[in-house]
Design a protein around this motif. Structure first.
Motif, PDB file in Angstrom:
ATOM      1  N   GLU A 260      72.433  32.628  54.025  1.00 34.11           N
ATOM      2  CA  GLU A 260      71.914  32.749  54.460  1.00 34.11           C
ATOM      3  C   GLU A 260      70.725  33.155  54.670  1.00 34.11           C
ATOM      4  N   MET A 261      69.953  32.800  55.922  1.00 33.30           N
ATOM      5  CA  MET A 261      67.840  33.004  55.002  1.00 33.30           C
ATOM      6  C   MET A 261      67.473  34.479  55.202  1.00 33.30           C
ATOM      7  N   LYS A 262      67.140  34.960  54.027  1.00 32.59           N
ATOM      8  CA  LYS A 262      66.805  36.354  53.924  1.00 32.59           C
ATOM      9  C   LYS A 262      65.702  36.522  54.551  1.00 32.59           C
ATOM     10  N   HIS A 263      63.995  35.519  53.747  1.00 28.31           N
ATOM     11  CA  HIS A 263      63.498  35.529  54.340  1.00 28.31           C
ATOM     12  C   HIS A 263      62.380  33.924  54.749  1.00 28.31           C
ATOM     13  N   TYR A 264      61.667  33.750  54.892  1.00 25.23           N
ATOM     14  CA  TYR A 264      61.232  32.640  55.076  1.00 25.23           C
ATOM     15  C   TYR A 264      59.218  33.712  55.488  1.00 25.23           C
ATOM     16  N   THR A 265      58.345  31.983  55.337  1.00 21.93           N
ATOM     17  CA  THR A 265      56.747  32.186  56.313  1.00 21.93           C
ATOM     18  C   THR A 265      56.833  30.803  55.813  1.00 21.93           C
ATOM     19  N   CYS A 266      55.626  30.475  57.064  1.00 25.67           N
ATOM     20  CA  CYS A 266      55.079  29.493  57.237  1.00 25.67           C
ATOM     21  C   CYS A 266      52.853  28.646  56.408  1.00 25.67           C
ATOM     22  N   ALA A 267      52.790  27.971  56.483  1.00 27.07           N
ATOM     23  CA  ALA A 267      51.480  28.050  56.950  1.00 27.07           C
ATOM     24  C   ALA A 267      51.439  26.076  57.562  1.00 27.07           C
ATOM     25  N   GLU A 268      49.978  25.612  57.403  1.00 31.94           N
ATOM     26  CA  GLU A 268      49.354  24.970  58.160  1.00 31.94           C
ATOM     27  C   GLU A 268      49.044  23.560  56.744  1.00 31.94           C
TER      28      GLU A 268
ATOM     29  N   GLY B 249      46.524  22.332  54.225  1.00 32.66           N
ATOM     30  CA  GLY B 249      45.581  22.785  54.135  1.00 32.66           C
ATOM     31  C   GLY B 249      45.387  23.901  52.873  1.00 32.66           C
ATOM     32  N   LEU B 250      45.731  25.006  53.597  1.00 36.72           N
ATOM     33  CA  LEU B 250      45.944  25.808  52.820  1.00 36.72           C
ATOM     34  C   LEU B 250      47.097  25.761  51.877  1.00 36.72           C
ATOM     35  N   VAL B 251      48.359  25.580  51.873  1.00 36.52           N
ATOM     36  CA  VAL B 251      49.578  24.591  50.414  1.00 36.52           C
ATOM     37  C   VAL B 251      48.699  23.671  50.008  1.00 36.52           C
ATOM     38  N   PRO B 252      48.328  23.675  48.204  1.00 34.72           N
ATOM     39  CA  PRO B 252      47.686  22.613  47.663  1.00 34.72           C
ATOM     40  C   PRO B 252      49.227  21.858  47.589  1.00 34.72           C
ATOM     41  N   GLU B 253      48.807  19.801  48.033  1.00 34.52           N
ATOM     42  CA  GLU B 253      49.694  18.932  47.808  1.00 34.52           C
ATOM     43  C   GLU B 253      49.785  19.276  46.467  1.00 34.52           C
ATOM     44  N   GLN B 254      51.098  18.757  45.893  1.00 40.53           N
ATOM     45  CA  GLN B 254      52.013  17.896  44.859  1.00 40.53           C
ATOM     46  C   GLN B 254      51.552  17.138  44.280  1.00 40.53           C
ATOM     47  N   LYS B 255      51.806  16.739  43.125  1.00 40.38           N
ATOM     48  CA  LYS B 255      51.288  15.952  42.247  1.00 40.38           C
ATOM     49  C   LYS B 255      52.605  14.459  42.845  1.00 40.38           C
ATOM     50  N   ASN B 256      52.020  13.257  43.683  1.00 38.45           N
ATOM     51  CA  ASN B 256      52.237  12.489  43.325  1.00 38.45           C
ATOM     52  C   ASN B 256      52.946  12.035  45.081  1.00 38.45           C
ATOM     53  N   SER B 257      52.693  12.775  45.626  1.00 39.44           N
ATOM     54  CA  SER B 257      52.806  13.431  46.982  1.00 39.44           C
ATOM     55  C   SER B 257      52.163  12.119  47.612  1.00 39.44           C
ATOM     56  N   GLN B 258      52.682  11.554  48.831  1.00 38.02           N
ATOM     57  CA  GLN B 258      52.052  10.370  49.421  1.00 38.02           C
ATOM     58  C   GLN B 258      52.023  10.611  50.752  1.00 38.02           C
ATOM     59  N   LYS B 259      52.674  11.984  51.425  1.00 37.90           N
ATOM     60  CA  LYS B 259      52.045  12.388  52.414  1.00 37.90           C
ATOM     61  C   LYS B 259      51.019  12.060  53.230  1.00 37.90           C
ATOM     62  N   LEU B 260      50.887  11.654  54.643  1.00 38.48           N
ATOM     63  CA  LEU B 260      50.065  11.750  55.556  1.00 38.48           C
ATOM     64  C   LEU B 260      49.632  12.510  56.253  1.00 38.48           C
ATOM     65  N   GLY B 261      48.377  12.522  57.187  1.00 37.36           N
ATOM     66  CA  GLY B 261      48.765  13.519  58.099  1.00 37.36           C
ATOM     67  C   GLY B 261      48.586  14.663  58.261  1.00 37.36           C
ATOM     68  N   LEU B 262      48.883  15.783  59.326  1.00 39.60           N
ATOM     69  CA  LEU B 262      49.434  16.924  58.982  1.00 39.60           C
ATOM     70  C   LEU B 262      50.365  17.651  59.675  1.00 39.60           C
ATOM     71  N   TYR B 263      50.885  18.611  58.768  1.00 37.96           N
ATOM     72  CA  TYR B 263      52.184  19.154  59.204  1.00 37.96           C
ATOM     73  C   TYR B 263      51.909  19.834  58.542  1.00 37.96           C
ATOM     74  N   TYR B 264      53.170  21.022  58.899  1.00 40.58           N
ATOM     75  CA  TYR B 264      53.509  22.794  58.218  1.00 40.58           C
ATOM     76  C   TYR B 264      53.989  22.679  57.379  1.00 40.58           C
ATOM     77  N   VAL B 265      53.702  23.610  56.477  1.00 41.63           N
ATOM     78  CA  VAL B 265      54.926  23.909  55.213  1.00 41.63           C
ATOM     79  C   VAL B 265      55.770  25.401  55.725  1.00 41.63           C
ATOM     80  N   PHE B 266      57.040  25.213  55.391  1.00 39.97           N
ATOM     81  CA  PHE B 266      58.024  26.156  55.467  1.00 39.97           C
ATOM     82  C   PHE B 266      58.456  26.682  54.032  1.00 39.97           C
ATOM     83  N   PHE B 267      58.486  27.916  53.222  1.00 45.16           N
ATOM     84  CA  PHE B 267      59.169  28.805  52.335  1.00 45.16           C
ATOM     85  C   PHE B 267      60.526  29.430  52.765  1.00 45.16           C
ATOM     86  N   LEU B 268      61.851  28.654  52.643  1.00 47.90           N
ATOM     87  CA  LEU B 268      62.632  29.412  52.866  1.00 47.90           C
ATOM     88  C   LEU B 268      63.175  30.267  51.687  1.00 47.90           C
ATOM     89  N   GLU B 269      63.636  31.636  51.928  1.00 50.23           N
ATOM     90  CA  GLU B 269      64.213  32.086  50.570  1.00 50.23           C
ATOM     91  C   GLU B 269      66.119  32.801  50.982  1.00 50.23           C
TER      92      GLU B 269
END
Length: 439
Positions: free
Chosen positions: A315-323, A325-345
């Motif tokens: 079951e989803m206890k918590h979630y939050t999101c971001a755009e 630019g706010l979330v630092p990109e992880q090393k070796n990330s090859q992702k291009l373009g704009l996207y959302y980031v979701f954190f789920l507990e």
């Protein structure tokens, strides 16, 4: 316990009868100042005795705490029934306003203006020239917090009659409304700014609906599609339409006039002649990379449906999101373009381990599909490759509880006011959740 209160009640009644007997004896003394005082005192004691006795006998028929004394039980009884009396009068006034909402709003505005027109704010913005709702709409600008900043700074230094003629005992940091992305029952629609509505249908299924509190706030509504216009048209309570989404605008006696505080609501029907509303989201929680404006209802629905294959396991206890630019990109990330980031507990229903097949990349693809199906403008910008598949992080158990403590320790928000952010506001919050994410 009940015997004690019953015995005390009988004693009070007996004392009343004795007092009456004494009054009868004193009546033979003849008229004098002394006898008048005796009559007054004994009469008052008799009244207290009979009322207290009746109350204690009533209390003896109820289940009471073993820690209650006679005095604490009487105090509790008096406070409880006084509140019930006051509440019933307020509810009667509330319902009367709902029968004639426009008239109630006109009268409330006149009361607010009369009280505050001689404040510094009242002189500067010529509140004395506002005599109707239409005058308010034509003569006073729509406002936000920055409009009041200099006046609130003066209030914080102890100045009087700045925004309101009311005595200001404290200033409260705004923290948004009680609305959340996950449905819960809420008896009231309330925020730091105002008590805005009452849920008169607590046992009905579905989203909480509120009858507007027309006795304390003057309401205006801005259509969702007009929110970003420089001078949007507003609508009063008798001008809104069922099914439409609006941003709320408030005027109230504590010094806010035509104030935009960021809540989006939907008109779901009418209670008597007054609009019923359901809370949708706050403007600050919208995801908006290139103008798509995806609200939290769409986001929550998309996440919940994405977890359906594992609904019996987690079951989803918590979630939050971001755009991005706010979330630092992880090393070796090859992702291009704009996207959302979701954190789920997520909470496992079978021990501490999450299902092995709960893959964040698959989850991201399903969330993307759900957003695409549910939001027209997200679909447009995804088709043009301006918005790409989101990134999903699963956090460790307790991560959001620790996030709460982190936010409280690094802001001026109080624990009582805290609401878990559905959209991250700072890079530091994003970094905190990254550090508490599963590998």
């Amino acid at each position: 316990m009940a015997v004690k209160f019953l015995f005390a009640g009988v004693i009070f009644i007996i004392s009343f009868l004795v007092t009456v007997k004494l009054c009868a004896c004193w009546s033979h003394m003849g008229p004098s100042i002394h006898s008048c005082v005796l009559y007054l005192v004994t009469g008052l004691l008799a009244l207290i005795g009979i009322l207290s006795g009746c109350a204690l006998i009533f209390i003896s028929t109820r289940r009471t705490s073993k820690h209650h004394t006679l005095l604490s039980a009487l105090h509790h009884f008096i406070v409880k029934y006084h509140r019930l009396y006051v509440g019933s009068r307020m509810l009667k006034k509330f319902r009367a306003a709902c029968k004639n909402p426009r008239e109630a709003q006109e009268l409330l505005l006149q009361k607010i203006i009369k009280k505050n027109k001689n404040t510094d704010y009242g002189y500067q913005f010529r509140l004395g020239e506002i005599h109707s709702l239409e005058d308010l709409r034509q003569k006073h600008p729509i406002t936000d917090y920055d409009h009041y900043r200099r006046f609130i700074n003066r209030l914080s230094k102890g100045e009087k009659d700045v925004l309101t003629a009311e005595k200001v005992s404290r200033l409260i940091l705004t923290s948004g409304t009680t609305g959340t992305g996950i449905e819960i029952y809420s008896a009231m629609y309330i925020s730091s700014e105002a008590f805005m509505g009452l849920n008169l249908w607590p046992f009905e299924d579905g989203t909480s609906e509120y009858a507007l509190n027309l006795t304390e706030n003057v309401f205006e509504f801005i259509k969702e599609e007009d929110m970003d216009k420089p001078n949007p048209k507003t609508y009063f309570v008798d001008e809104v339409e069922v099914g439409q989404k609006y941003e709320l605008v408030l005027s109230q006696k504590y010094g806010f006039y035509r104030y935009r505080f960021g809540d989006l609501v939907k008109v779901t029907g009418f209670y008597q002649n007054s609009p019923k509303i359901s809370f949708l989201y706050r403007k600050a929680s919208i995801l908006n990379l290139v103008g798509e404006k995806v609200d939290q209802h769409v986001i929550h629905d998309s996440l919940s449906v994405a977890l359906n294959p594992w609904k019996d396991q987690v079951e989803m206890k918590h979630y939050t999101c971001a755009e991005k630019g706010l979330v630092p990109e992880q090393k070796n990330s090859q992702k291009l373009g704009l996207y959302y980031v979701f954190f789920l507990e997520l909470k496992s229903n079978f021990g501490d381990e999450l299902p092995d097949d709960l893959n964040t990349e698959i989850l991201a693809e399903v969330i993307q599909k759900n957003l695409y199906e549910r939001h027209e403008f997200y679909r447009v910008f995804n088709n043009t490759k301006q918005i790409t598949t989101p990134t999903v992080y699963l956090t460790k158990e307790g991560a959001f509880t620790e996030l709460k403590e982190y936010i409280l320790a690094n802001s001026s928000a109080s624990r009582a006011q805290f609401k878990m952010p559905l959209k991250l506001r700072t890079r530091e919050m994003a970094e905190f959740l990254l550090e508490h994410s599963l590998p």
